[in-house]
Design an enzyme around this catalytic site. Structure first.
Site, PDB file in Angstrom:
ATOM      1  N   CYS A  97       0.836  -1.201   0.000  1.00 40.45           N
ATOM      2  CA  CYS A  97       0.000   0.000   0.000  1.00 40.45           C
ATOM      3  C   CYS A  97       0.873   1.253   0.000  1.00 40.45           C
ATOM      4  O   CYS A  97       1.783   1.378   0.828  1.00 40.45           O
ATOM      5  CB  CYS A  97      -0.903   0.004   1.231  1.00 40.45           C
ATOM      6  SG  CYS A  97      -1.885   1.514   1.406  1.00 40.45           S
ATOM      7  N   CYS A 105      -0.801   6.870   6.501  1.00 42.44           N
ATOM      8  CA  CYS A 105      -1.808   6.113   7.242  1.00 42.44           C
ATOM      9  C   CYS A 105      -1.163   5.298   8.367  1.00 42.44           C
ATOM     10  O   CYS A 105      -0.138   4.660   8.171  1.00 42.44           O
ATOM     11  CB  CYS A 105      -2.562   5.192   6.291  1.00 42.44           C
ATOM     12  SG  CYS A 105      -3.730   4.079   7.115  1.00 42.44           S
ATOM     13  N   CYS A 188      -8.198   1.193   0.580  1.00 42.69           N
ATOM     14  CA  CYS A 188      -7.549   0.503   1.698  1.00 42.69           C
ATOM     15  C   CYS A 188      -7.383  -0.962   1.296  1.00 42.69           C
ATOM     16  O   CYS A 188      -8.376  -1.670   1.121  1.00 42.69           O
ATOM     17  CB  CYS A 188      -8.380   0.616   2.979  1.00 42.69           C
ATOM     18  SG  CYS A 188      -7.719  -0.370   4.347  1.00 42.69           S
ATOM     19  N   GLN A 261     -16.531  -9.749  14.821  1.00 42.86           N
ATOM     20  CA  GLN A 261     -15.126  -9.887  14.457  1.00 42.86           C
ATOM     21  C   GLN A 261     -14.899  -9.423  13.019  1.00 42.86           C
ATOM     22  O   GLN A 261     -15.699  -9.708  12.129  1.00 42.86           O
ATOM     23  CB  GLN A 261     -14.681 -11.341  14.607  1.00 42.86           C
ATOM     24  CG  GLN A 261     -14.613 -11.825  16.047  1.00 42.86           C
ATOM     25  CD  GLN A 261     -13.452 -11.239  16.817  1.00 42.86           C
ATOM     26  OE1 GLN A 261     -12.527 -10.663  16.238  1.00 42.86           O
ATOM     27  NE2 GLN A 261     -13.493 -11.372  18.125  1.00 42.86           N
ATOM     28  N   GLU A 314     -23.447  -8.997  29.133  1.00 43.53           N
ATOM     29  CA  GLU A 314     -23.030  -7.988  28.157  1.00 43.53           C
ATOM     30  C   GLU A 314     -23.587  -6.643  28.602  1.00 43.53           C
ATOM     31  O   GLU A 314     -24.726  -6.554  29.081  1.00 43.53           O
ATOM     32  CB  GLU A 314     -23.542  -8.343  26.768  1.00 43.53           C
ATOM     33  CG  GLU A 314     -23.328  -7.294  25.701  1.00 43.53           C
ATOM     34  CD  GLU A 314     -21.862  -6.907  25.523  1.00 43.53           C
ATOM     35  OE1 GLU A 314     -21.610  -5.691  25.376  1.00 43.53           O
ATOM     36  OE2 GLU A 314     -20.993  -7.789  25.549  1.00 43.53           O
ATOM     37  N   ASP A 359     -14.029 -12.925  27.466  1.00 42.23           N
ATOM     38  CA  ASP A 359     -13.657 -12.273  26.208  1.00 42.23           C
ATOM     39  C   ASP A 359     -13.703 -10.766  26.413  1.00 42.23           C
ATOM     40  O   ASP A 359     -14.536 -10.067  25.831  1.00 42.23           O
ATOM     41  CB  ASP A 359     -14.619 -12.705  25.093  1.00 42.23           C
ATOM     42  CG  ASP A 359     -14.204 -12.180  23.730  1.00 42.23           C
ATOM     43  OD1 ASP A 359     -13.087 -11.653  23.598  1.00 42.23           O
ATOM     44  OD2 ASP A 359     -15.016 -12.269  22.792  1.00 42.23           O
ATOM     45  N   CYS A 386      -7.513  -9.894  23.092  1.00 35.03           N
ATOM     46  CA  CYS A 386      -7.054  -9.125  21.932  1.00 35.03           C
ATOM     47  C   CYS A 386      -5.854  -8.251  22.268  1.00 35.03           C
ATOM     48  O   CYS A 386      -5.376  -7.504  21.412  1.00 35.03           O
ATOM     49  CB  CYS A 386      -8.186  -8.275  21.360  1.00 35.03           C
ATOM     50  SG  CYS A 386      -8.911  -7.115  22.534  1.00 35.03           S
TER      51      CYS A 386
END
Length: 433
Positions: A97, A105, A188, A261, A314, A359, A386
């Site tokens: 890119c 970016c 992108c 996701q 949640e 999670d 993550c």
């Protein structure tokens, strides 16, 4: 290997320039300096030292000799971009890119790194965080067999959700690294092909004068949607307001701006890992904490059966609504609308429980949530992370209660970026595996 954080030691280290005992002047913003790059570090950086000063360098690889331009100066360290490569590492490639360059970016951290080397880079970061923050020894980490695996589809064209920022002239683009400045782009390359073809960016003539951002989605169910955001409020522009996703043997429906996701293979990859590690048995109870639309709860329900009890917790209203809608055919699943720490502290959910899926967001579950989970006496916890640093800190809390990290799997859900997803199995004392 990865580099540790700066410990304040002013002795000369790899990549230092200047003679020992020479000029100790600190680096200044926009200054350029020649240096040798050392190990990788969290955040898509490598580490170097200049006259004892720690330099976190982007767009570099370990072992390279580069000219770096200082972008930020902080007490104890500086940040810099490698603007000229004097001696390149074998793993260096030309970024596909044209926007993945210094000063442009900031979305992709590792386009200059060969795909296989990106996996090794992320594996090294995970190992370093487990060592430094979780207190695991090299032998313990070796026994885990830590490695980061690629997902199907390759390093480009995978991102199924892209949020473009909008500048003062109404042009959509992407942000510079650690900046609110918008870089107008024509495409992108990590975006899903269907997103790349949308008339959202400036070359198409599109302008978004009333929007702060534009969200685009290309779902695994075949839906493509565009939503404009102004002051956080979504306005549908094109495509359905609710999109379909396919995962865990089910079809899911959720708002186009709802969480899912971003890699098309991610949901099934994580579900498979969680089920394999937990090995759910008929009749076992389970908690799906930070459960979103209930992906893991649905997968667990298929294993534990209709007479088991599964609880989803949640806090986001959109996630709660999506879970209740998508899991309405599973009467054994209860959806609790609350923050996880609140639900545990106020006993809106109570143990004992057999299985727990954690999670959490990037900040991790935190010590109190971990302690409350342990108090419910599950036989096993699957932790989906993550952020390796937050995961490692929580692993240390588990270890303080003599729980152990029995297995760990890493997945490259975010190719070309520094991000990595982990799924760990935590077991109580005296449980073998």
């Amino acid at each position: 290997m990865t580099a540790p954080v700066d410990d304040g030691d002013d002795r000369r280290g790899p990549g230092e320039t200047g003679p020992a005992g020479g000029d100790r002047r600190g680096l200044e913003e926009a200054e350029r300096v020649e240096l040798t790059v050392d190990a990788v570090a969290p955040g898509g950086h490598c580490v170097a030292r200049v006259n004892g000063q720690v330099v976190f360098v982007r767009h570099a690889l370990p072992g390279e000799r580069v000219v770096a331009e200082v972008t930020e100066v902080h007490r104890g360290f500086v940040r810099a971009d490698a603007v000229t490569v004097l001696d390149a590492a074998p793993e260096r490639v030309e970024p596909p890119c044209p926007y993945a360059r210094p000063g442009r970016c900031g979305g992709c951290d590792l386009q200059h790194v060969a795909p296989q080397a990106q996996l090794a880079w992320k594996t090294a970061v995970v190992r370093e965080q487990l060592s430094r923050l979780a207190g695991r020894t090299d032998a313990e980490i070796d026994r885990l067999g830590v490695r980061v695996a690629a997902l199907p589809g390759g390093p480009l064209g995978w991102r199924s959700r892209v949020r473009y920022a909008v500048d003062a002239t109404g042009r959509a683009g992407l942000l510079k690294h650690r900046s609110h400045e918008v870089v107008p782009v024509d495409r992108c390359l990590i975006a899903h092909p269907a997103i790349q073809e949308l008339p959202v960016l400036a070359p198409s003539g599109a302008r978004w004068p009333a929007a702060d951002a534009v969200e685009t989605v290309a779902s695994t169910g075949g839906d493509v949607a565009v939503t404009a955001l102004a002051d956080g409020l979504p306005t549908p522009v094109d495509g359905p307001t609710a999109v379909r996703e396919v995962a865990a043997g089910r079809e899911w429906t959720l708002p186009a701006s709802g969480f899912w996701q971003v890699h098309p293979a991610a949901a099934d990859t994580l579900v498979d890992a969680v089920l394999d590690l937990l090995d759910p048995r008929p009749g076992e109870s389970a908690w799906d904490l930070y459960g979103g639309a209930g992906l893991f709860a649905a997968a667990l329900a298929g294993r534990v059966g209709p007479d088991a009890r599964i609880t989803v917790v949640e806090s986001a209203a959109s996630g709660v609504a999506a879970a209740r809608e998508n899991l309405r055919d599973l009467p054994q699943v209860e959806v609790v609308a609350a923050r996880v720490e609140t639900a545990l502290a106020r006993r809106r959910i109570t143990g004992p429980v057999d299985l727990v899926v954690l999670d959490p967001p990037r900040t991790g579950a935190g010590a109190q949530v971990v302690r409350d989970v342990l108090a419910a006496a599950p036989r096993a916890v699957a932790y989906v992370a993550c952020d390796p640093a937050a995961f490692a800190r929580d692993v240390r809390t588990f270890a303080g209660a003599r729980w152990r990290l029995a297995e760990l799997r890493g997945f490259d859900l975010f190719p070309m970026t520094q991000h990595v997803e982990l799924v760990g199995l935590l077991l109580p004392p005296a449980v073998g595996r």
